[in-house]
Design an enzyme around this catalytic site. Structure first.
Site, PDB file in Angstrom:
ATOM      1  N   TYR A 138       0.833  -1.202   0.000  1.00  0.00           N
ATOM      2  CA  TYR A 138       0.000   0.000   0.000  1.00  0.00           C
ATOM      3  C   TYR A 138       0.866   1.250   0.000  1.00  0.00           C
ATOM      4  CZ  TYR A 138      -4.298  -2.524   1.254  1.00  0.00           C
ATOM      5  OH  TYR A 138      -5.392  -3.351   1.267  1.00  0.00           O
ATOM      6  N   TYR A 168      -0.665  -9.998   0.948  1.00  0.00           N
ATOM      7  CA  TYR A 168       0.443  -9.485   1.759  1.00  0.00           C
ATOM      8  C   TYR A 168       0.341 -10.002   3.184  1.00  0.00           C
ATOM      9  CZ  TYR A 168      -3.145  -6.075   3.078  1.00  0.00           C
ATOM     10  OH  TYR A 168      -4.314  -5.490   3.497  1.00  0.00           O
ATOM     11  N   ARG A 184      -3.147 -11.615   4.102  1.00  0.00           N
ATOM     12  CA  ARG A 184      -4.439 -11.218   3.543  1.00  0.00           C
ATOM     13  C   ARG A 184      -4.562 -11.775   2.124  1.00  0.00           C
ATOM     14  NH1 ARG A 184      -7.864  -7.540   4.654  1.00  0.00           N
ATOM     15  NH2 ARG A 184      -9.164  -9.315   4.186  1.00  0.00           N
ATOM     16  N   HIS A 229      -7.360  -8.452  -2.283  1.00  0.00           N
ATOM     17  CA  HIS A 229      -8.672  -7.849  -2.070  1.00  0.00           C
ATOM     18  C   HIS A 229      -8.691  -6.394  -2.472  1.00  0.00           C
ATOM     19  CE1 HIS A 229      -6.456  -6.870   1.628  1.00  0.00           C
ATOM     20  NE2 HIS A 229      -7.200  -5.766   1.670  1.00  0.00           N
ATOM     21  N   HIS A 250     -10.833  -2.894  -1.370  1.00  0.00           N
ATOM     22  CA  HIS A 250     -11.780  -2.294  -0.428  1.00  0.00           C
ATOM     23  C   HIS A 250     -12.808  -1.477  -1.192  1.00  0.00           C
ATOM     24  CE1 HIS A 250      -9.334  -3.010   3.279  1.00  0.00           C
ATOM     25  NE2 HIS A 250      -8.338  -2.966   2.430  1.00  0.00           N
TER      26      HIS A 250
END
Lengths: 249, 204
Positions: free
Chosen positions: A115, A154, A164, A167, A169
């Site tokens: 991110y 990640y 995770r 995905h 959001h």
């Protein structure tokens, strides 16, 4: 006919949230929820005007590249690295009716699972051409669509070895503030989905399956981008007596 | 018979996670150039009607620490008690007031701050006037489904005493968790997720 024939207004109250379908506030395997979950009972109440109303955003809000995460942060002539995908679907209410004018805001990690955020510590590389945010607004048929790269999985500090699943959001505004929803979209076939403590905060397997986007070859653009289809359901409004009138009334 | 209004189930909520700012406040997150400004950062302009107020506070976890990664949205009526929403059928709200704001907790202090106006009164389902209030919606890492609550105003005690929602709170001592004290033009609304002072959250 007997009973209450009073009609609800067109923009009437929303159906109560099904708290057995939604994840509980406390899901101990997701450790961050332990100190952040209310412990007292929620106060249950029918919607008032404060919940039936809500902000609605016009298409004029959108810039040309808002729905194109491959290019909206990239330098001129460049593009984000990763598997090119189209994410599309419909926003429906619980009665199956399309919900137009829904603002969807999306955010995600880059193709390597990183991110762009000051608190992010994962060693995977930033992509100088990927910001990780986008938005779109549903059309009259409740449809939305955006272009992005498939985010990578990640690791995250929860259990000793938690990862995770890939995905995206999603944040959604319906027509009333009571419909406000944030969720995550997962990808068909990802073995990490069923191991994830955040996913598993959802008690019902069918509710999890509803968050998994399916590969959509019909809308895949040959030699360009694969498509994933993901429909989202917002709280529906109570039915009106109008639909139950005897014929000829 | 009522039709079965639920052919589908509402999509399950998932946490907004620690990086919610990337999606909802990218400029705040340092991702410039994608959107001109962060949505919800300005609720009022020079022509907005009503008394200017500031609403500030922190969200406190079960260990007494302020959340520094939360995102808070508020939704409220204008000074005349009308919502700036297509679902508002009683009249036209002040076009210079959005009624909706969005703010991130401060990365060091955890404080949120909204510059807004004091809302007018809005009728309850049965027509009784509700006390002036602001709806809060809170998401963050560790919060699986957005938390909803309301802030009421300490200088509206007569209205608060007759408010249909506040009257529904069985433990009367918990009412004060929803009432923000005033100092000058600023209302202080601290939200406690757990503990003796746990805020009353709504299933509404």
């Amino acid at each position: 006919m007997t009973g209450n024939t009073k009609q609800m207004p067109k923009d009437g109250a929303f159906l109560p949230r099904d708290r057995n379908w939604q994840p509980p506030a406390l899901a101990p395997a997701y450790k961050s929820s332990i100190l952040r979950s209310p412990q007292q009972a929620l106060l249950s109440l029918d919607n008032t005007l404060s919940e039936i109303t809500g902000p609605v955003f016009g298409h004029s809000l959108l810039g040309r590249l808002d729905g194109d995460l491959i290019h909206n942060f990239a330098r001129a002539g460049e593009a984000a690295i990763g598997e090119r995908i189209i994410v599309h679907g419909k926003v429906l209410d619980e009665a199956g009716r399309p919900v137009p004018s829904v603002l969807l805001e999306v955010w995600q990690a880059n193709a390597g699972g990183r991110y762009r955020h000051r608190n992010e510590r994962y060693q995977a590389s930033l992509d100088p051409n990927f910001g990780g945010c986008g938005r779109c607004i549903t059309d009259e048929a409740g449809r939305y669509r955006f272009l992005t790269v498939k985010p990578g999985p990640y690791p995250w500090p929860n259990g000793p070895n938690d990862w995770r699943p890939s995905h995206i959001h999603f944040s959604l505004f319906g027509t009333g503030f009571a419909q406000r929803l944030i969720t995550q979209m997962y990808f068909e076939g990802d073995p990490l989905i069923w191991r994830c403590p955040i996913v598993r905060s959802i008690p019902d397997r069918r509710a999890i399956e509803q968050l998994i986007a399916l590969l959509d070859m019909e809308n895949t653009i040959p030699m360009d981008a694969r498509a994933y289809e993901f429909d989202i359901v917002l709280r529906g409004r109570r039915s009106t007596m109008f639909e139950n009138r005897l014929e000829g009334n | 018979m009522a039709e079965d209004a639920r052919r589908l189930k509402e999509s399950a909520s998932q946490t907004a996670g620690p990086y919610v700012h990337i999606g909802l406040m990218p400029n705040f997150a340092g991702i410039g150039g994608v959107y001109d400004s962060d949505l919800g950062s300005a609720m009022v302009n020079d022509r907005t009607l009503g008394e200017r107020i500031t609403v500030t506070g922190v969200i406190v976890d079960g260990a007494g620490a302020p959340l520094k990664d939360a995102l808070i949205e508020i939704w409220q009526a204008d000074a005349a008690g009308l919502y700036n929403s297509p679902a508002e059928t009683r009249g036209a709200a002040d076009p210079n007031f959005t009624g909706w704001g969005r703010c991130a907790s401060h990365a060091e202090t955890g404080a949120f701050i909204f510059r807004t106006i004091k809302p007018g009164r809005v009728p309850f389902i049965d027509g009784r006037p509700m006390a002036p209030h602001i709806t809060f919606w809170i998401v963050a890492r560790g919060i699986n489904i957005g938390l909803q609550t309301r802030m009421y105003f300490a200088d509206e005690m007569a209205a608060n005493d007759a408010d249909p929602l506040l009257l529904r709170i069985e433990s009367r001592h918990r009412i004060r968790t929803l009432i923000a004290p005033r100092e000058g033009d600023t209302y202080r609304f601290d939200i406690h997720l757990q503990g003796d002072r746990e805020t009353v959250f709504l299933d509404i």
